[in-house]
Write a protein that holds these residues in place. Structure first.
Motif, PDB file in Angstrom:
ATOM      1  N   GLN A  23     -18.549   3.740  79.215  1.00 39.41           N
ATOM      2  CA  GLN A  23     -18.643   4.677  78.104  1.00 39.41           C
ATOM      3  C   GLN A  23     -18.014   4.035  76.885  1.00 39.41           C
ATOM      4  O   GLN A  23     -16.960   3.402  76.989  1.00 39.41           O
ATOM      5  N   ASP A  28     -19.541  10.816  75.742  1.00 38.88           N
ATOM      6  CA  ASP A  28     -20.493  11.028  76.835  1.00 38.88           C
ATOM      7  C   ASP A  28     -21.933  10.800  76.375  1.00 38.88           C
ATOM      8  O   ASP A  28     -22.875  11.073  77.098  1.00 38.88           O
ATOM      9  N   PRO A  55     -25.665  14.562  75.335  1.00 40.25           N
ATOM     10  CA  PRO A  55     -25.098  14.136  76.621  1.00 40.25           C
ATOM     11  C   PRO A  55     -26.098  14.248  77.772  1.00 40.25           C
ATOM     12  O   PRO A  55     -26.074  13.445  78.701  1.00 40.25           O
ATOM     13  N   ASP A  56     -27.007  15.227  77.712  1.00 47.66           N
ATOM     14  CA  ASP A  56     -27.998  15.387  78.779  1.00 47.66           C
ATOM     15  C   ASP A  56     -28.955  14.201  78.848  1.00 47.66           C
ATOM     16  O   ASP A  56     -29.293  13.735  79.936  1.00 47.66           O
ATOM     17  N   ALA A  59     -27.062  11.286  80.318  1.00 49.95           N
ATOM     18  CA  ALA A  59     -26.889  11.455  81.763  1.00 49.95           C
ATOM     19  C   ALA A  59     -28.194  11.145  82.504  1.00 49.95           C
ATOM     20  O   ALA A  59     -28.178  10.527  83.577  1.00 49.95           O
ATOM     21  N   GLU A  60     -29.325  11.528  81.932  1.00 52.46           N
ATOM     22  CA  GLU A  60     -30.616  11.229  82.546  1.00 52.46           C
ATOM     23  C   GLU A  60     -30.857   9.714  82.586  1.00 52.46           C
ATOM     24  O   GLU A  60     -31.299   9.170  83.598  1.00 52.46           O
ATOM     25  N   GLY A  63     -28.552   8.175  85.176  1.00 48.28           N
ATOM     26  CA  GLY A  63     -29.056   8.484  86.513  1.00 48.28           C
ATOM     27  C   GLY A  63     -30.200   7.549  86.898  1.00 48.28           C
ATOM     28  O   GLY A  63     -30.262   7.062  88.029  1.00 48.28           O
TER      29      GLY A  63
END
Length: 69
Positions: A23, A28, A55-56, A59-60, A63
């Motif tokens: 990070q 994030d 942030p979503d 995160a995707e 992932g």
């Protein structure tokens, strides 16, 4: 990876099991990593940084990178 507007290739490297993401600044939404980039026909050690809109989305992406590793 391609630039959004021009679709020019700006990132082309293997996603190896030892690829480490960090990070950036504790955010994030921002990540950095180092890899050998093969763009424009040359292999060059490079450090990359990505800043995502949310942030979503970050995160995707992370992932997907985890799955690829």
């Amino acid at each position: 990876m391609r630039q959004e507007q021009t679709t020019k290739i700006v990132l082309n490297h293997l996603v190896a099991p030892d690829l480490d993401f960090e990070q950036q600044g504790g955010s994030d939404k921002a990540w950095t990593w180092s890899a050998y980039n093969f763009v424009d026909g040359k292999m060059v050690a490079s450090t990359f940084a990505l800043l995502f809109g949310t942030p979503d989305v970050a995160a995707e992406f992370m992932g997907g990178m985890k799955d690829a590793k």
